[in-house]
Design a protein around this motif. Structure first.
Motif, mmCIF file in Angstrom:
data_model
loop_
_atom_site.group_PDB
_atom_site.id
_atom_site.type_symbol
_atom_site.label_atom_id
_atom_site.label_comp_id
_atom_site.label_asym_id
_atom_site.label_seq_id
_atom_site.Cartn_x
_atom_site.Cartn_y
_atom_site.Cartn_z
ATOM 1 N N MET A 279 51.462 40.342 35.480
ATOM 2 C CA MET A 279 50.239 38.860 35.606
ATOM 3 C C MET A 279 51.170 37.538 34.464
ATOM 4 O O MET A 279 51.364 36.693 34.840
ATOM 5 C CB MET A 279 49.122 38.336 34.690
ATOM 6 N N PRO A 404 47.694 39.622 40.767
ATOM 7 C CA PRO A 404 47.286 37.816 39.419
ATOM 8 C C PRO A 404 46.596 36.626 40.412
ATOM 9 O O PRO A 404 46.620 36.204 39.775
ATOM 10 C CB PRO A 404 48.632 38.404 39.402
ATOM 11 N N TRP A 408 44.309 34.461 39.096
ATOM 12 C CA TRP A 408 44.845 32.710 38.369
ATOM 13 C C TRP A 408 43.780 31.454 39.268
ATOM 14 O O TRP A 408 42.988 30.877 38.998
ATOM 15 C CB TRP A 408 46.516 32.785 39.226
#
Length: 421
Positions: A279, A404, A408
């Protein structure tokens, strides 16, 4: 081969043990039957393995190996081609060889054959093979291991040639793309638009028109609403900043356990921490592409390189390479509390596992009034989420296997709180 990392070994083959067994049998027959000619056969049977071992010992190939990786830095899940240039520095051509490389992880492969190598570098042989790194890290690949037999096949000699070379395996980052918290890049500047509970976007990002303002900055919707010309309000900074806070303290990862020792960089292994590293890499590249100068702050000793300004040239290369070797470290609570106050303004992103209370206190202090704050956590306790949300952070809880990019996008769906009053 278990002896790959040993400098040199000599082993009798099954043919040598067979010859020795025949020799012992010939001795018994010679005395049992009174036939002396059997003793001559026994001597030959004993002598041949000895000659084979001596040949393997003194006729070891003298090789020089050069190793190149293509690409020199590879992401987890990628393929790196290893090219070996093998030169014979001895006085005579080598015998045919079987070769293999010492690898830091298990990768199924058959021993490969290499014909006789002529004397001198101009007769060097070029070999290639592929590697598939299963995990990020800084790995030692090598040495080159060659095995040869004596002409009669009574002994094999294994020799390790050269020293290992370092292979850099960076985390597999994701393209965050659209759908996350609003980032705008224009005129060399980057901004993070923070959605708030009260007020509209027009009220927060516009101001009244002033003489000298460019007409291209007029916000027509806001002008119609207010009955006068309104322009987009922008904060002028030549180097807009963003900060990523990364928890690299071992105590923030309950699943951490002693590492296997394959990598030069890691003492502790944690799947939650691997997600944090992925990440961090994805987020850092996304912010850099949006025009931000990205600073990295860690709860343990600094290991991750910041992403500098675009004019600096190196951009994100050093950042990604440093992520290959980042490891979990120990840092006391007192050392954590003594870290300097945050420097600079801009959006703040925290990437964490399940942090301790002292780490949460440190995270809360790093965000200043009015700054947007996003926290991405792996399997956190409910109390941690509540503490960060109460302090004005947008929190996203993730699992080790989550993409990731999904985290987000989830940050945008959560919205942003108004922060400290």
């Amino acid at each position: 081969m278990r002896a790959l990392r040993r400098t040199r070994t000599i082993r009798p083959t099954w043919r040598a043990f067979t010859a020795l067994l025949i020799g012992v049998l010939a001795v018994f027959l010679a005395y049992g039957l009174g036939r002396r000619e059997y003793l001559v056969a026994a001597c030959f049977a004993f002598l041949l393995p000895v000659l084979g071992i001596l040949f393997a010992r003194f006729r070891r190939p003298k090789l020089e190996v050069t190793r190149l990786f293509s690409p020199p830095v590879v992401a987890v899940g990628g393929v790196v081609q290893v090219t070996l240039r093998v030169a014979n520095t001895g006085a005579t051509p080598s015998t045919p060889l079987i070769w293999e490389e010492a690898l830091p992880w298990f990768e199924a492969s058959e021993p490969r054959e290499l014909g006789a190598v002529g004397v001198g570098r101009r007769h060097a042989r070029t070999l290639t093979y592929d590697l598939h790194p299963p995990r990020r890290g800084l790995y030692a690949v090598g040495p080159f291991v060659a095995e040869h037999e004596d002409p009669f096949g009574f002994a094999t000699s294994t020799v390790a040639v050269g020293s290992p070379d370092r292979l850099v395996v960076v985390p597999a980052v994701s393209t965050l793309g659209d759908g996350g918290p609003s980032l705008a890049d224009g005129e060399g500047e980057a901004h993070l638009v923070q959605r708030r509970v009260l007020g509209s976007d027009d009220d927060l990002t516009t101001r009244e028109y002033r003489i000298g303002d460019a007409l291209r900055r007029v916000h027509w919707r806001a002008s119609a609403k207010h009955g006068e010309l309104m322009v987009r309000q922008e904060e002028h900074r030549s180097h807009p900043d963003a900060r990523i806070l990364v928890d690299t303290r071992r105590r923030g990862y309950p699943d951490a356990e002693s590492d296997t020792g394959m990598s030069w960089s890691a003492d502790w292994s944690s799947e939650a921490f691997e997600w944090v590293v992925r990440m961090t890499g994805s987020l850092g590249l996304h912010l850099e592409q949006a025009g931000f100068r990205v600073a990295i702050e860690e709860t343990a000793r600094p290991q991750i390189e910041a992403i500098g300004d675009r004019w600096e040239g190196r951009r994100a290369e050093g950042f990604l390479t440093s992520l290959a070797g980042v490891a979990l470290l120990d840092r006391t609570v007192d050392e954590l509390a003594a870290l300097a106050a945050p420097d600079g303004a801009g959006p703040v992103f925290a990437v964490l596992g399940d942090p301790e209370d002292a780490t949460v206190d440190w995270i809360v202090r790093r965000r200043q009034r009015g700054e947007a704050g996003y926290a991405f956590l792996v399997r956190p306790r409910l109390a941690v989420l509540e503490r960060l949300r109460d302090a004005g952070w947008t929190c996203v809880a993730a699992e080790e296997w989550d993409d990731p990019a999904d985290a987000w996008r989830a940050a945008a769906r959560e919205g942003v709180t108004g922060g400290p009053r």
